[in-house]
Design a protein around this motif. Structure first.
Motif, short mmCIF file in Angstrom:
data_model
loop_
_atom_site.label_atom_id
_atom_site.label_comp_id
_atom_site.label_asym_id
_atom_site.label_seq_id
_atom_site.Cartn_x
_atom_site.Cartn_y
_atom_site.Cartn_z
N MET A 177 0.84 -1.20 0.00
CA MET A 177 0.00 0.00 0.00
C MET A 177 0.87 1.24 0.00
O MET A 177 2.06 1.19 0.11
CB MET A 177 -0.90 -0.01 1.24
N CYS A 178 0.22 2.39 -0.06
CA CYS A 178 0.99 3.61 -0.26
C CYS A 178 1.81 4.01 0.95
O CYS A 178 2.70 4.83 0.82
CB CYS A 178 0.06 4.72 -0.69
N GLN A 179 1.52 3.43 2.14
CA GLN A 179 2.41 3.64 3.28
C GLN A 179 3.82 3.27 2.87
O GLN A 179 4.78 3.86 3.30
CB GLN A 179 2.06 2.69 4.44
N ASP A 180 3.93 2.25 2.05
CA ASP A 180 5.24 1.72 1.70
C ASP A 180 5.84 2.39 0.49
O ASP A 180 7.02 2.69 0.46
CB ASP A 180 5.14 0.21 1.44
N CYS A 181 5.03 2.66 -0.53
CA CYS A 181 5.65 3.12 -1.77
C CYS A 181 5.69 4.64 -1.89
O CYS A 181 6.36 5.17 -2.76
CB CYS A 181 4.98 2.50 -3.00
N GLY A 182 5.04 5.36 -1.00
CA GLY A 182 5.16 6.81 -1.01
C GLY A 182 4.59 7.48 -2.24
O GLY A 182 4.93 8.61 -2.56
N CYS A 183 3.68 6.81 -2.96
CA CYS A 183 3.22 7.37 -4.22
C CYS A 183 2.21 8.48 -4.03
O CYS A 183 1.74 9.05 -4.99
CB CYS A 183 2.63 6.27 -5.10
N SER A 184 1.85 8.81 -2.79
CA SER A 184 0.84 9.85 -2.62
C SER A 184 1.44 11.25 -2.48
O SER A 184 0.70 12.20 -2.23
CB SER A 184 -0.08 9.51 -1.45
N PRO B 52 7.72 7.40 -8.99
CA PRO B 52 7.46 8.13 -7.76
C PRO B 52 7.77 7.33 -6.50
O PRO B 52 7.79 7.87 -5.41
CB PRO B 52 5.96 8.40 -7.84
N HIS B 53 7.96 6.07 -6.67
CA HIS B 53 8.07 5.24 -5.47
C HIS B 53 9.48 5.24 -4.92
O HIS B 53 10.44 4.97 -5.61
CB HIS B 53 7.64 3.81 -5.78
N ASP B 54 9.57 5.56 -3.68
CA ASP B 54 10.85 5.70 -3.02
C ASP B 54 11.15 4.41 -2.27
O ASP B 54 10.42 4.03 -1.37
CB ASP B 54 10.71 6.88 -2.05
N VAL C 1 1.31 9.32 -10.85
CA VAL C 1 0.60 8.79 -9.67
C VAL C 1 -0.18 7.54 -10.08
O VAL C 1 -0.95 7.57 -11.04
CB VAL C 1 -0.37 9.85 -9.09
N CYS C 2 0.02 6.46 -9.35
CA CYS C 2 -0.47 5.16 -9.81
C CYS C 2 -1.85 4.78 -9.29
O CYS C 2 -2.21 3.62 -9.28
CB CYS C 2 0.55 4.09 -9.48
N HIS C 3 -2.64 5.77 -8.87
CA HIS C 3 -4.00 5.48 -8.38
C HIS C 3 -4.83 6.76 -8.48
O HIS C 3 -4.25 7.85 -8.62
CB HIS C 3 -3.93 5.04 -6.91
N VAL D 66 -2.32 -2.69 -6.77
CA VAL D 66 -1.81 -2.43 -5.41
C VAL D 66 -2.49 -1.21 -4.78
O VAL D 66 -3.54 -1.34 -4.16
CB VAL D 66 -0.27 -2.30 -5.41
N CYS D 67 -1.95 0.01 -4.98
CA CYS D 67 -2.43 1.11 -4.13
C CYS D 67 -3.84 1.64 -4.39
O CYS D 67 -4.41 2.21 -3.46
CB CYS D 67 -1.43 2.24 -4.00
N PRO D 68 -4.45 1.49 -5.58
CA PRO D 68 -5.83 1.98 -5.67
C PRO D 68 -6.75 1.38 -4.60
O PRO D 68 -7.75 1.99 -4.21
CB PRO D 68 -6.27 1.54 -7.07
ZN LIG Z 1 1.36 3.31 -3.68
#
Ligand SMILES: [Zn+2]
Ligand SMILES: Nc1nc2c(ncn2[C@@H]2O[C@H](COP(=O)(O)OP(=O)(O)OP(=O)(O)O)[C@@H](O)[C@H]2O)c(=O)[nH]1
Ligand SMILES: [Zn+2]
Ligand SMILES: [Zn+2]
Length: 270
Positions: free
Chosen positions: A1-8, A37-39, A141-143, A173-175
């Motif tokens: 989820m976006c907690q992990d990938c930082g895509c937000s 975007p994912h760190d 942004v992936c969602h 994943v993140c959506p």
């Molecule tokens: Zn994400």
């Protein structure tokens, strides 16, 4: 989820909303880089910064939830039933919606919001069904997020619209983490992806109200193991209704359209 990938972390001006048909690149240039975007620099993260990251992610998500509730209130007041259509890239969301909107055309007034990283190809395809279509391009942004939907709604003419379908960015994943204010979550899972996808992407499948097994016309060629796929969906998403469809041959489309019309009546009766 976006907690992990930082895509937000969305840079100002990255997300574009296109209400009308036009060629994206020619009409106005969209300066954006294509950096991922994912760190994923996790090796130096201390516990403290880990905790801080989680706190920031949670506040982004709870802000999204608040905006999603606002969208939901708006949809309810207008009597619009909303589908959030989710899948991996290329599972057949656009093909499904093209066919769905064409079949429902005489019975329902529909509109569509479609999200992609780039291009308005999907919007151009979907406009042929006669529905009003808004394309959101998210840059990297992936969602989709509730705020993007709220902005798109400002450009739409929703009087008399009964059904709004939102085609999310192709991503399993993140959506899943972003409520958009929808009534129903539709997860599209094509026979070409492999029967194990519900097990590998449980977060997405756990939030599904309905799972559509798509491209069923290809089941035989790809030696799709139907029993195993159904077993895996039941295991992860016991709450979800399951339908098998083909946007190509039309198989299962009648049941799917009937499901939409029934859920529309239910949402209006609340
Ligand atoms: Zn994400
Ligand atoms: N045989 C077959 N092909 C399909 C079906 N549905 C979609 N396709 C094909 O699968 C490819 C991807 O379909 P799309 O509808 O663009 O998929 P999508 O999920 O909208 O893709 P993204 O928006 O890029 O994530 C296209 O080549 C479609 O023609 C189907 O029911 N049967
Ligand atoms: Zn699409
Ligand atoms: Zn994302």
């Amino acid at each position: 989820m976006c907690q992990d990938c930082g895509c937000s972390d969305i840079p100002e001006g990255m997300v574009k909303i296109h209400a009308h048909a036009h060629s994206l690149d020619r009409d106005h240039p969209h300066p954006h880089d294509h950096e991922h975007p994912h760190d994923h620099h996790h090796e130096h993260i201390t516990l403290d910064s880990d905790r801080r990251t989680i706190a920031i992610s949670q506040s982004i998500l709870s802000q999204n939830d608040r905006l999603a509730e606002r969208n939901r209130g708006y949809f309810m007041a207008k009597g619009i039933s909303v589908l959030n259509v989710l899948s991996s890239p290329g599972a057949g969301k656009t093909a499904l919606l093209e066919r769905t909107m064409s079949e429902l055309r005489d019975r329902l007034k529909s509109a569509i919001i479609v999200g992609d990283l780039a291009t308005d190809n999907d919007a151009q395809r979907l406009r042929r069904s006669g529905a009003e279509v808004i394309q959101i391009t998210t840059g990297s942004v992936c969602h989709l997020e509730a705020e993007m939907i709220a902005k798109a709604l400002q450009q739409m003419h929703l009087d008399g619209v009964q059904l709004l379908a939102i085609e999310n960015v192709g991503n399993l994943v993140c959506p899943a983490a972003y409520d958009l204010g929808e009534n129903l979550r539709v997860v599209v899972f094509s026979v070409t992806e492999g029967e194990d996808k519900p097990l590998k992407y449980p977060v997405m499948f756990k939030t599904a109200d309905i799972v559509l097994i798509s491209k069923i016309d290809l089941a035989e060629v790809v030696e799709f193991n139907r029993d195993l796929a159904l077993h895996n969906i039941h295991q992860i998403a016991p709450q979800a209704k399951i339908l098998e469809v083909s946007a190509k041959t039309g198989l299962g489309m009648q049941d799917w359209c009937q499901f939409i019309e029934q859920s529309l009546q239910k949402s209006l009766a609340v």
